[in-house]
Design an enzyme around this catalytic site. Structure first.
Site, short mmCIF file in Angstrom:
data_model
loop_
_atom_site.label_atom_id
_atom_site.label_comp_id
_atom_site.label_asym_id
_atom_site.label_seq_id
_atom_site.Cartn_x
_atom_site.Cartn_y
_atom_site.Cartn_z
N GLN A 197 3.42 -5.38 -33.23
CA GLN A 197 2.39 -6.09 -33.02
C GLN A 197 2.72 -6.60 -31.16
O GLN A 197 3.18 -7.20 -31.49
CB GLN A 197 2.03 -7.21 -34.15
N ARG A 217 -1.18 -12.76 -33.28
CA ARG A 217 -1.74 -11.87 -31.79
C ARG A 217 -2.24 -10.79 -32.36
O ARG A 217 -1.47 -9.85 -33.75
CB ARG A 217 0.00 -11.93 -31.47
N ALA A 238 -7.67 -13.78 -37.87
CA ALA A 238 -6.24 -12.57 -37.66
C ALA A 238 -6.52 -11.65 -36.46
O ALA A 238 -7.05 -12.01 -35.84
CB ALA A 238 -6.61 -11.38 -38.38
N HIS A 239 -6.06 -10.93 -36.99
CA HIS A 239 -5.56 -9.58 -35.56
C HIS A 239 -6.47 -9.10 -34.48
O HIS A 239 -7.31 -8.30 -35.55
CB HIS A 239 -4.34 -9.01 -34.98
N ASN A 240 -7.06 -8.94 -33.23
CA ASN A 240 -7.47 -8.53 -32.66
C ASN A 240 -9.15 -9.36 -32.75
O ASN A 240 -9.97 -8.44 -32.24
CB ASN A 240 -7.70 -6.86 -32.77
#
Length: 346
Positions: A197, A217, A238-240
């Protein structure tokens, strides 16, 4: 004790008008039930309008057209906003700067702006940039190369991972984690291979994040929290993900990876959002709803899976009647079977 303000001074501050004694002085804010003659109260919910007649307050902040029952009043378009501003005026004292206090741990190459306060037990990693009037409380850990803007407050035991960016006038409450790894794994036979990540979390200006919230991240670029967004306690993003401007995300919401929220989206408590979705501007989602697909702008939805809130209300009105409906259907089925048997025997 707070400095007294005349009703005229308060009205000017709030952008309202006085009905009654403009020279009346008040020194604080209290509820309709608890206010005394030297305090001001407010009516934001018409449900409590009758209490204006019985409150002990020296003045009441009211919306246009509300009955003041002969009391001193400040008339404003938004009494609840006025309440918030009065609390700030009377009861929120600015904290003096205390500098880098003994017991704080500061890494190499850290830049600290004017009038900052870093409490004992806080840890600031190498290469961090802190703006003016930043406050970092005990136990907070800011990893290396993080950028923090002006007028930011980071409360106790917050962790901000490496490289993340925090804008101006941001508040992050205790126990929150910003920038932990996203939940990304590639299947590898019977196991999983961790996807590095490499991105960051970018928090824009005027954001507030509640206690024990986690924001992951991105894998490559940035998980973004848009300007003015307010996030409650115990939220997982969560990510993105990209969260738009001035959104409201209530406690225990979970948003899966790579989902995009437009501006002014409201997610009520315990909403679950699947990944890789798009939710448009001005969407409101009712509590405990499940979002499996995209939602167009301006929608009001509820339920699992979520659909039109109006239709969901109609559906929920039927649910308590289902046991009786089941009995009715069973009785009808029995009668139909009897009729069919009678016809067959003729």
């Amino acid at each position: 004790m707070a400095a007294g303000r005349t009703l005229k001074e308060l009205a000017d501050y709030l952008g309202g008008t006085v009905a009654g004694d403009e020279g009346k002085t008040v020194i604080g804010v209290a509820s309709l039930d608890d206010a005394t003659v030297d305090q001001v109260t407010f009516l934001a919910n018409p449900k409590y309008a009758s209490k204006v007649a019985t409150t002990g307050a020296g003045a009441v902040v009211l919306p246009p057209g509300a009955d003041r029952h002969g009391r001193n009043a400040i008339v404003v378009a938004n009494p609840y906003l006025a309440f918030a501003k009065m609390l700030t005026l009377f009861h929120v004292a600015p904290r003096p700067s205390r500098g880098i206090m003994e017991g704080a741990r500061i890494g190499d190459g850290v830049t600290v702006g004017a009038d900052a306060t870093i409490y004992p037990g806080a840890t600031i990693g190498a290469g961090v940039t802190l703006g003016d009037r930043v406050t970092i409380h005990p136990g907070a850990v800011v990893y290396e190369e993080v950028s923090v803007g002006d007028d930011v407050t980071i409360h106790a035991n917050v962790v901000v991972y490496q490289g993340c960016r925090i804008g101006n006038r941001v508040t992050i409450h205790a126990g929150t984690v910003i920038g932990s790894d996203g939940f990304g794994y590639a299947p590898d036979g019977e196991g999983y291979y961790k996807i590095p990540q490499l991105g960051i979390v970018s928090i824009e200006d005027d954001v507030e994040i509640g206690a024990n919230t986690t924001i992951d991240r991105a894998a490559l670029t940035a998980t973004v929290i848009g300007r003015g967004t307010k996030i409650d306690n115990l939220v997982q993003i969560a990510h993105n993900c990209v969260i738009g401007q001035n959104c409201t995300i209530v406690s225990q919401v979970g948003i899966s990876g790579s989902t995009r929220l437009g501006n002014r989206v409201t997610l009520a408590g315990q909403v679950g959002v699947a990944g890789h979705l798009s939710i448009g501007d001005n969407v409101m989602v009712g509590a405990k709803s499940g979002i499996p697909g995209n939602i167009p702008s301006g929608s009001l939805v509820s339920g699992i899976p979520a659909f039109s809130h109006r239709e969901w209300l109609r559906s929920m009105a039927v649910v308590p009647k289902l046991p009786d409906l089941k009995k009715t259907v069973a009785a009808l089925e029995k009668k139909v079977a009897e009729l069919e048997a009678r016809l067959a025997s003729e």
